[in-house]
Design an enzyme around this catalytic site. Structure first.
Site, PDB file in Angstrom:
ATOM      1  N   LYS A 160     -12.149  -5.768  -5.182  1.00 54.21           N
ATOM      2  CA  LYS A 160     -13.167  -4.995  -5.362  1.00 54.21           C
ATOM      3  C   LYS A 160     -13.031  -3.616  -5.578  1.00 54.21           C
ATOM      4  O   LYS A 160     -13.732  -2.854  -5.740  1.00 54.21           O
ATOM      5  CB  LYS A 160     -14.170  -5.124  -4.013  1.00 54.21           C
ATOM      6  N   LYS A 176      -5.544 -11.527  -8.018  1.00 52.13           N
ATOM      7  CA  LYS A 176      -6.991 -11.874  -7.438  1.00 52.13           C
ATOM      8  C   LYS A 176      -7.758 -10.713  -8.106  1.00 52.13           C
ATOM      9  O   LYS A 176      -7.634  -9.675  -8.252  1.00 52.13           O
ATOM     10  CB  LYS A 176      -6.711 -11.642  -5.934  1.00 52.13           C
ATOM     11  N   LYS A 229       0.841  -1.233  -0.038  1.00 49.10           N
ATOM     12  CA  LYS A 229       0.054   0.004  -0.030  1.00 49.10           C
ATOM     13  C   LYS A 229       0.989   1.306   0.088  1.00 49.10           C
ATOM     14  O   LYS A 229       0.391   2.468  -0.560  1.00 49.10           O
ATOM     15  CB  LYS A 229      -0.947  -0.116   1.070  1.00 49.10           C
TER      16      LYS A 229
END
Ligand code: TRP
Length: 333
Positions: free
Chosen positions: A200, A197, A115
């Site tokens: 969302k 992956k 991140k």
């Protein structure tokens, strides 16, 4: 009320669009597990603000997530659905846990490293201490079992380490939580980049099927999904695109991979994709209908959240009182 079932806790960040990957990787398991566990499902809004959010959208999304939890089968009569910020003890326990967490431990967290690269202009302290808040989410309810994706395993290990460290330093207080990592079959990959992956929060919406995507959007996204060179509808490691679509088909129809491969033997990618599109549309239809009912019923949603927050508050306060006493804080009279 005496409730002897072990405690299960999990949560999802209200960021991006809940997707079919979240359903198959998390919500579907939650739904099944809620019958055997005393379950708490969080919408972790406090975690979400570690990256920039639009406040009006965040507010709306939190409610939409709660409605989607219920539409996907989480039953508020069986499980607690809780907005993290409704229970102040999460943050309070976090402060205590901060004081027994080492900088080095947090610096090693791969999600923090990822991140920090992704949000280079906003590497804030919340992003760094994110795993301590997650540990607090888990430990405050004395959770026994925590279903998480493989990417959260490191955070869960930290939660266990912190629980053990507190217990050793002060005396037995916290349950050591066990991870529950679903089998790889439930790992749904991105439609355009099938080596990643399905996420969302992906900015490219073509990478994911949102639970609330319209039928035509779903059909279009599947039609455009990356497939590999070759023409056989067969799972192979060297062909992650078609393999992912076959996995999706198999999970949603509950047919074995073999059966799906046989069913489409000799067929073309386009035939298979058209059928998969319909399978997803049909699968999501009742969920979307239920969602539409619930999201309009503000009173019902408020009741669910009030009930969740009240019960969670009661349990969290019990743990926090113990913790404050053990660390040497004087109780307020
Ligand atoms: N960090 C988790 C994720 O991004 C979400 C989360 C927050 C969570 N608190 C939790 C998951 C507690 C399980 C238990 O997926």
């Amino acid at each position: 009320m005496l409730d002897k079932k072990p405690v299960l806790l999990s949560g999802i960040q209200p960021s991006g669009h809940l997707c079919i990957g979240n359903y198959l990787g998390a919500l579907k398991n939650w739904k099944a597990l809620q019958n055997s566990y005393d379950s708490i499902f969080l919408v972790v809004d406090m975690h979400a603000i570690t990256v920039k959010q639009n406040p009006a959208e965040l507010r709306q999304r939190c409610l939409a997530y709660v409605a989607q939890y219920i539409a996907c089968g989480i039953d508020p009569e069986k499980s607690l659905i809780v907005i993290q910020s409704h229970v102040p003890q999460h943050a309070e326990l976090m402060w205590v846990l901060n004081s027994i967490t080492y900088m080095g431990e947090l610096g090693r967290m791969t999600q923090f490293k990822d991140k920090s690269k992704k949000y280079e202009a906003n590497i804030n302290a919340g992003l760094f201490t994110y795993p301590v808040l997650m540990a607090s989410d888990i430990l405050i309810y004395q959770a026994d079992l925590v279903p998480v994706g493989a990417d959260q395993k490191q955070h869960l290990e930290l939660a266990r380490d912190l629980a053990g460290r507190f217990n050793t330093q002060y005396s037995d207080t916290f349950v050591l939580p066990e991870p529950y990592i679903p089998k790889t079959g439930a790992r749904i990959m991105s439609l355009q980049e099938p080596d990643k992956k399905m996420s969302k929060s992906d900015i490219n919406l073509n990478n994911l099927i949102a639970i609330l995507d319209s039928p035509n959007t779903i059909r279009k996204k599947i039609k455009r999904a990356v497939t590999d060179s070759g023409s056989e509808i067969k799972i192979e490691e060297s062909r992650p695109g078609i393999s992912n679509l076959i996995t999706l088909y198999s999970l949603l129809t509950e047919k074995s991979i073999d059966k799906v491969e046989n069913q489409f033997e000799g067929k073309m990618y386009s035939d298979f994709k058209a059928e998969l599109g319909e399978v997803i549309v049909d699968f999501l239809k009742p969920i979307q209908e239920k969602y539409n009912d619930i999201i309009q019923d503000k009173k019902y949603l408020e009741d669910v959240l009030k009930n969740g927050a009240d019960e969670a508050y009661y349990r969290a306060r019990k743990t926090l009182t113990k913790v404050y006493r053990k660390v040497g804080f004087i109780s307020k009279k």
